[in-house]
Design an enzyme around this catalytic site. Structure first.
Site, PDB file in Angstrom:
ATOM      1  N   CYS A  42     -12.572  -6.550 -49.321  1.00 59.16           N
ATOM      2  CA  CYS A  42     -12.022  -6.734 -48.231  1.00 59.16           C
ATOM      3  C   CYS A  42     -11.577  -8.451 -48.474  1.00 59.16           C
ATOM      4  CB  CYS A  42     -12.990  -6.771 -46.675  1.00 59.16           C
ATOM      5  SG  CYS A  42     -12.484  -7.495 -45.344  1.00 59.16           S
ATOM      6  N   CYS A  45     -13.759 -10.949 -45.715  1.00 61.46           N
ATOM      7  CA  CYS A  45     -15.347 -11.134 -46.106  1.00 61.46           C
ATOM      8  C   CYS A  45     -16.050 -10.630 -47.313  1.00 61.46           C
ATOM      9  CB  CYS A  45     -15.957 -10.227 -44.935  1.00 61.46           C
ATOM     10  SG  CYS A  45     -16.213  -8.703 -44.916  1.00 61.46           S
ATOM     11  N   CYS A  90     -12.646  -2.816 -41.738  1.00 63.29           N
ATOM     12  CA  CYS A  90     -13.683  -3.104 -42.405  1.00 63.29           C
ATOM     13  C   CYS A  90     -14.932  -3.094 -41.566  1.00 63.29           C
ATOM     14  CB  CYS A  90     -13.684  -4.702 -42.815  1.00 63.29           C
ATOM     15  SG  CYS A  90     -15.023  -5.186 -43.848  1.00 63.29           S
ATOM     16  N   CYS A  93     -16.469  -6.951 -41.167  1.00 59.01           N
ATOM     17  CA  CYS A  93     -16.114  -7.896 -40.357  1.00 59.01           C
ATOM     18  C   CYS A  93     -15.059  -7.280 -39.245  1.00 59.01           C
ATOM     19  CB  CYS A  93     -15.176  -9.004 -41.389  1.00 59.01           C
ATOM     20  SG  CYS A  93     -13.841  -8.318 -41.995  1.00 59.01           S
ATOM     21  N   CYS A 113      -4.856   4.994 -46.493  1.00 62.05           N
ATOM     22  CA  CYS A 113      -3.514   4.482 -46.845  1.00 62.05           C
ATOM     23  C   CYS A 113      -3.867   2.906 -46.336  1.00 62.05           C
ATOM     24  CB  CYS A 113      -2.382   4.907 -45.988  1.00 62.05           C
ATOM     25  SG  CYS A 113      -0.778   4.411 -46.624  1.00 62.05           S
TER      26      CYS A 113
END
Length: 136
Positions: A42, A45, A90, A93, A113
């Site tokens: 990510c 984070c 995510c 976060c 995707c």
């Protein structure tokens, strides 16, 4: 993370995609045609999300994966733009990453995707999670 810090750390496109649920244009992101090994994290984070072992060419112009790392992402109903889709965020976060569709390859049949700008490829970690830094 506070908004001021996010705006300072992220590019305007990264901020728009991860915080406002935006979408980068197809075939423009850094990872749509990337075949390097590693772990996709990510951009907000740094949580590990996908391994290169589950990435495949979906022909859509966005990086696509048939499976996330266990527990790495959450999904939500997305009814924006007159469509009904499943948003992927995510789990650590809440950053918007992309969408998941049921037209992917085996073994899951799913296509996660993702927006390239929501990801950072960590090439120093192999897809099994072992640290490659300093290896011969």
């Amino acid at each position: 993370m506070d908004d001021t810090d996010l705006r300072r750390r992220l590019t305007p496109e990264q901020y728009h995609v991860t915080q406002d649920g935006g979408t980068e244009r197809a075939f423009t992101g850094e990872y749509w045609d990337c075949h390097d090994d590693g772990v996709y994290r990510c951009v907000v984070c740094d949580a590990p999300l996908y391994t290169s072992d589950t990435k495949y060419d979906s022909g859509t112009g966005w990086p696509s994966f048939w499976q996330p790392i266990e527990g790495a992402v959450d999904t939500r109903l997305d009814t924006s733009h007159g469509m009904v889709r499943t948003e992927v965020v995510c789990a650590s976060c809440g950053a918007h990453l992309g969408h998941v569709f049921d037209d992917g390859p085996r073994p899951t049949g799913q296509r996660f995707c993702m927006n390239s700008c929501a990801l950072r490829l960590d090439r120093d970690t192999d897809p099994t999670g072992a640290d490659r830094a300093g290896s011969p």
